[in-house]
Design a protein around this motif. Structure first.
Motif, short mmCIF file in Angstrom:
data_model
loop_
_atom_site.label_atom_id
_atom_site.label_comp_id
_atom_site.label_asym_id
_atom_site.label_seq_id
_atom_site.Cartn_x
_atom_site.Cartn_y
_atom_site.Cartn_z
N VAL A 1 11.88 17.02 34.28
CA VAL A 1 12.77 17.11 35.44
C VAL A 1 12.00 17.50 36.70
CG1 VAL A 1 14.82 17.63 34.09
CG2 VAL A 1 13.31 19.50 34.79
N CYS A 2 10.81 18.09 36.52
CA CYS A 2 9.99 18.48 37.67
C CYS A 2 9.20 17.31 38.24
CB CYS A 2 9.02 19.59 37.26
SG CYS A 2 7.88 19.11 35.94
N GLY A 3 9.22 16.17 37.54
CA GLY A 3 8.48 15.01 38.00
C GLY A 3 7.07 14.93 37.45
N ARG A 4 6.67 15.92 36.66
CA ARG A 4 5.33 15.92 36.07
C ARG A 4 5.44 15.63 34.57
NH1 ARG A 4 1.86 20.89 38.35
NH2 ARG A 4 0.23 19.49 37.55
N GLY A 5 4.29 15.41 33.93
CA GLY A 5 4.27 15.10 32.51
C GLY A 5 4.79 16.26 31.69
N TYR A 6 5.36 15.96 30.53
CA TYR A 6 5.88 17.00 29.65
C TYR A 6 4.82 18.07 29.40
CZ TYR A 6 9.56 13.64 28.33
OH TYR A 6 10.60 12.76 28.34
N CYS A 7 5.22 19.34 29.43
CA CYS A 7 4.30 20.44 29.13
C CYS A 7 3.72 20.28 27.72
CB CYS A 7 5.01 21.79 29.23
SG CYS A 7 5.45 22.29 30.90
N ILE B 1 18.47 23.79 31.72
CA ILE B 1 17.33 24.47 31.10
C ILE B 1 16.83 23.75 29.84
CG2 ILE B 1 17.94 26.74 32.01
CD1 ILE B 1 19.17 27.42 29.31
N SER B 2 17.30 22.53 29.64
CA SER B 2 16.86 21.74 28.48
C SER B 2 15.99 20.58 28.95
CB SER B 2 18.05 21.20 27.70
OG SER B 2 18.83 22.26 27.19
N GLY B 3 15.01 20.25 28.14
CA GLY B 3 14.15 19.12 28.43
C GLY B 3 14.76 17.82 27.95
N PRO B 4 14.10 16.69 28.18
CA PRO B 4 14.60 15.40 27.71
C PRO B 4 14.77 15.35 26.20
CG PRO B 4 12.89 15.08 29.36
CD PRO B 4 12.89 16.54 29.02
N CYS B 5 14.06 16.23 25.48
CA CYS B 5 14.19 16.25 24.02
C CYS B 5 15.47 16.94 23.57
CB CYS B 5 12.98 16.97 23.39
SG CYS B 5 12.85 18.71 23.85
N MET C 1 0.85 -1.20 0.00
CA MET C 1 0.00 0.00 0.00
C MET C 1 0.88 1.24 0.00
SD MET C 1 -1.47 0.22 3.93
CE MET C 1 -2.28 -1.38 3.84
N ARG C 2 0.25 2.41 -0.07
CA ARG C 2 1.03 3.64 -0.11
C ARG C 2 1.75 3.86 1.22
NH1 ARG C 2 -2.01 8.79 -2.03
NH2 ARG C 2 0.15 9.45 -2.27
N ILE C 3 2.97 4.32 1.09
CA ILE C 3 3.83 4.56 2.26
C ILE C 3 4.26 6.02 2.24
CG2 ILE C 3 5.99 3.98 3.42
CD1 ILE C 3 4.00 1.69 3.43
N GLU C 4 4.17 6.67 3.40
CA GLU C 4 4.67 8.04 3.51
C GLU C 4 5.59 8.14 4.71
OE1 GLU C 4 3.16 12.67 4.03
OE2 GLU C 4 1.83 11.15 3.17
N LEU C 5 6.82 8.61 4.49
CA LEU C 5 7.77 8.84 5.57
C LEU C 5 7.93 10.33 5.77
CD1 LEU C 5 8.60 5.87 4.51
CD2 LEU C 5 10.76 6.36 5.67
N ARG C 6 7.86 10.75 7.03
CA ARG C 6 8.00 12.16 7.33
C ARG C 6 8.97 12.36 8.49
NH1 ARG C 6 5.22 16.01 5.24
NH2 ARG C 6 5.53 17.32 7.07
N GLN C 7 9.91 13.27 8.29
CA GLN C 7 10.87 13.61 9.34
C GLN C 7 10.28 14.70 10.22
OE1 GLN C 7 14.79 14.47 7.96
NE2 GLN C 7 15.49 15.34 9.89
N ILE C 8 10.34 14.50 11.53
CA ILE C 8 9.81 15.47 12.48
C ILE C 8 10.91 15.91 13.43
CG2 ILE C 8 7.48 14.49 12.34
CD1 ILE C 8 8.01 13.14 15.04
N GLY C 9 10.65 16.97 14.20
CA GLY C 9 11.62 17.47 15.16
C GLY C 9 11.56 16.69 16.47
N VAL C 10 12.60 16.84 17.27
CA VAL C 10 12.65 16.11 18.54
C VAL C 10 11.62 16.62 19.52
CG1 VAL C 10 15.04 15.36 18.34
CG2 VAL C 10 14.55 17.64 19.25
N ARG C 11 11.23 17.88 19.41
CA ARG C 11 10.17 18.40 20.29
C ARG C 11 8.86 17.71 19.97
NH1 ARG C 11 9.51 24.57 20.25
NH2 ARG C 11 8.66 24.30 22.33
N ASP C 12 8.60 17.49 18.69
CA ASP C 12 7.38 16.78 18.30
C ASP C 12 7.40 15.34 18.80
OD1 ASP C 12 5.79 18.68 16.75
OD2 ASP C 12 7.47 18.68 15.36
N GLU C 13 8.57 14.74 18.78
CA GLU C 13 8.69 13.37 19.29
C GLU C 13 8.29 13.33 20.76
OE1 GLU C 13 12.08 9.91 20.08
OE2 GLU C 13 12.66 11.88 19.34
N ALA C 14 8.79 14.29 21.54
CA ALA C 14 8.47 14.33 22.97
C ALA C 14 6.97 14.56 23.17
CB ALA C 14 9.27 15.45 23.64
#
Length: 313
Positions: free
Chosen positions: A200-206, A234-238, A179-192
């Motif tokens: 780092v605060c112990g809560r879910g990602y904003c 000052i950086s997140g896990p992403c 079937m049709r296949i589509e590959l798309r590159q996304i940013g690391v913020r979108d991945e997170a």
């Protein structure tokens, strides 16, 4: 490759400024304006929906019936018609048509059965694609696989530091899935945002729990909030600047406008004092005298008269 290669490379931003990071969901939803609808009646119910596979939320209208929260509906996206969940109704000023999607219909039991079956297929497709990536020794990380509900098409979302030549990978995937296949590159913020997790605060990602709309974050926001400019802190896990810097920046900016700035000279008890530190969170201002003395005064005791700050008597 023909129609099977619909790849569009997205920019990945630097640590210092995330303004150039392309959003995963940018223009994913086909709005009423794109469908040729010019206006919406003022009494038309507006709903906020969520695409389950990407966590994107958006506004939509439905004229056929009243929709209750958690109802599943079919909406048009740029990839094809897909399933979305009703979060609830929206009240207030009617947004422009260019920001509103058009609900095609409510999902049927058959749609839900197909969606559940697609979820199983997506897990299998994820494992197959990841093995194919390893076989081709491609420097890319598979993030998400999604089967469209009403079209024979699979979406593969991945992250990568550089442009990836995946033509042979696409051929392999097409030979497997037929079937049709589509590959798309996304940013690391979108991945997170899609995957979620704990910050780092112990809560879910904003980006996953507070808002699905990624806002531009800059080093200036960290500076204005008197934070350490150590990238680790000052950086997140992403690996990008923390989203919470943006959400809290408005509070700091407003508070700073209503408080004296560090370095200012203020007359206190007939003596000249220098503002040494301003803490907008606690509402305390530390002042220092030239002879080494220090004192802390509540921000509530300060007032601005004729563009000059003074301490209330």
């Amino acid at each position: 490759m023909g129609d099977y290669n619909e790849y569009e490379e997205d920019d990945i931003s630097s640590l210092e400024d995330n303004r150039n990071e392309t959003k995963l969901h940018e223009q994913d939803i086909i709005t009423g304006a794109a469908a040729g609808i010019e206006s919406i009646a003022p009494d038309t119910p507006i709903y906020r929906l969520r695409l389950l596979y990407s966590q994107e939320t958006f506004l939509a209208v439905y004229r056929e019936d009243t929709l209750s929260p958690n109802t599943m509906v079919i909406v048009p996206t740029r990839y094809g018609r897909d399933l979305a969940q009703v979060i609830g109704s929206v009240r207030g000023k009617l947004p422009p048509v260019s920001e509103i999607a058009w609900i095609v219909r409510a999902a049927t039991p058959e749609d839900m059965d197909k969606s559940r079956n697609n979820t199983k297929l997506e897990k299998e497709a994820f494992d197959i694609c990841r093995k194919k990536i390893a076989n081709h020794k491609l420097d890319m990380k598979l993030v998400l696989v999604h089967y469209l509900l009403e079209e024979p098409k699979i979406l593969f979302f991945f992250t990568a530091e550089n442009r990836v030549d995946f033509r042979e990978l696409v051929k392999d995937l097409v030979s497997v899935f037929k079937m049709r296949i589509e590959l798309r590159q996304i940013g690391v913020r979108d991945e997170a945002r899609v995957v979620g997790g704990l910050g780092v605060c112990g809560r879910g990602y904003c980006c996953h729990c507070v808002s699905d709309k990624l806002k531009p974050v800059s080093i200036k926001m960290a500076k204005d909030q008197k934070l350490s400019l150590n990238s680790v802190k000052i950086s997140g896990p992403c690996g990008r600047l923390l989203c919470c810097l943006f959400y809290e920046y408005g509070f700091y900016s407003e508070q700073q406008r209503n408080l004296p700035q560090e370095g200012m000279r203020i007359n206190h008890n007939g003596e000249s004092w220098k503002v040494a530190e301003v803490n907008p969170i606690t509402g305390q201002i530390k002042m220092a005298h030239d002879d080494g003395r220090q004192t802390t005064v509540s921000a509530a005791k300060f007032e601005k008269v004729d563009n000059y700050w003074k301490i209330k008597s």
